[in-house]
Design a protein around this motif. Sequence first.
Motif, PDB file in Angstrom:
ATOM      1  N   SER A   1      31.659 -65.515  37.854  1.00  0.00           N
ATOM      2  CA  SER A   1      30.415 -64.891  38.303  1.00  0.00           C
ATOM      3  C   SER A   1      29.284 -65.419  37.433  1.00  0.00           C
ATOM      4  O   SER A   1      29.428 -65.529  36.215  1.00  0.00           O
ATOM      5  CB  SER A   1      30.463 -63.369  38.161  1.00  0.00           C
ATOM      6  N   LEU A   2      28.196 -65.748  38.068  1.00  0.00           N
ATOM      7  CA  LEU A   2      26.984 -66.147  37.357  1.00  0.00           C
ATOM      8  C   LEU A   2      25.932 -65.077  37.608  1.00  0.00           C
ATOM      9  O   LEU A   2      25.779 -64.615  38.734  1.00  0.00           O
ATOM     10  CB  LEU A   2      26.460 -67.494  37.864  1.00  0.00           C
TER      11      LEU A   2
ATOM     12  N   VAL B   1      21.650 -72.256  46.745  1.00  0.00           N
ATOM     13  CA  VAL B   1      22.646 -72.888  47.615  1.00  0.00           C
ATOM     14  C   VAL B   1      22.759 -74.395  47.365  1.00  0.00           C
ATOM     15  O   VAL B   1      23.873 -74.925  47.250  1.00  0.00           O
ATOM     16  CB  VAL B   1      22.323 -72.611  49.100  1.00  0.00           C
ATOM     17  N   GLU B   2      21.639 -75.094  47.272  1.00  0.00           N
ATOM     18  CA  GLU B   2      21.688 -76.557  47.170  1.00  0.00           C
ATOM     19  C   GLU B   2      22.493 -77.068  45.976  1.00  0.00           C
ATOM     20  O   GLU B   2      23.339 -77.953  46.148  1.00  0.00           O
ATOM     21  CB  GLU B   2      20.283 -77.146  47.175  1.00  0.00           C
TER      22      GLU B   2
ATOM     23  N   PRO C   1      20.184 -74.871  38.038  1.00  0.00           N
ATOM     24  CA  PRO C   1      20.847 -75.925  38.815  1.00  0.00           C
ATOM     25  C   PRO C   1      22.125 -76.481  38.191  1.00  0.00           C
ATOM     26  O   PRO C   1      23.088 -76.758  38.908  1.00  0.00           O
ATOM     27  CB  PRO C   1      19.772 -77.006  38.933  1.00  0.00           C
ATOM     28  N   ILE C   2      22.162 -76.608  36.884  1.00  0.00           N
ATOM     29  CA  ILE C   2      23.357 -77.176  36.240  1.00  0.00           C
ATOM     30  C   ILE C   2      24.543 -76.227  36.372  1.00  0.00           C
ATOM     31  O   ILE C   2      25.641 -76.643  36.760  1.00  0.00           O
ATOM     32  CB  ILE C   2      23.071 -77.516  34.763  1.00  0.00           C
ATOM     33  N   SER C   3      24.348 -74.956  36.074  1.00  0.00           N
ATOM     34  CA  SER C   3      25.441 -73.975  36.181  1.00  0.00           C
ATOM     35  C   SER C   3      25.901 -73.812  37.621  1.00  0.00           C
ATOM     36  O   SER C   3      27.104 -73.693  37.887  1.00  0.00           O
ATOM     37  CB  SER C   3      24.997 -72.621  35.629  1.00  0.00           C
TER      38      SER C   3
ATOM     39  N   TRP D   1      25.839 -79.445  46.103  1.00  0.00           N
ATOM     40  CA  TRP D   1      25.943 -80.721  45.389  1.00  0.00           C
ATOM     41  C   TRP D   1      27.250 -80.798  44.616  1.00  0.00           C
ATOM     42  O   TRP D   1      27.924 -81.824  44.613  1.00  0.00           O
ATOM     43  CB  TRP D   1      24.768 -80.925  44.445  1.00  0.00           C
ATOM     44  N   GLY D   2      27.607 -79.708  43.929  1.00  0.00           N
ATOM     45  CA  GLY D   2      28.854 -79.687  43.160  1.00  0.00           C
ATOM     46  C   GLY D   2      30.073 -79.869  44.040  1.00  0.00           C
ATOM     47  O   GLY D   2      30.997 -80.616  43.695  1.00  0.00           O
TER      48      GLY D   2
END
Length: 116
Positions: free
Chosen positions: A91-92, A26-27, A99-101, A31-32
């Motif tokens: 979708s990931l 979630v975090e 974190p980057i994706s 951030w994004g």
Amino acid sequence: MNSFEAEKEKIAVWVMAPEPMPQSIVEPILWGLEEEGIPADLRPADSAPAPLLAKRAADGSPLNVGIGINAADRIVALHHRDLPAERPLFSLVAEELNPISLRCLGANAARLVTGD
């Protein structure tokens, strides 16, 4: 308007996930979204598949954009209200949940809202 209706109408991208929400997922998404200036509203959900949660979130969000997280299946999906339920925009899956994706997914959700 009562407080429930006011909360329901909060102008934000809805992020839906079963509780407890996985903070490591979630975090970075938040951030994004924050980097692009778009607020998020965390919404608890059942343990449905991530694309279904994302579609529910998009359908409920006043911004027409939603993110669904299924930590058990290790899938995160980004959806828009106008897309068919079975066709999320992104979708990931497990190996992509870094974190980057995830931050990029949040930023892409914000850009979908702003049209950038």
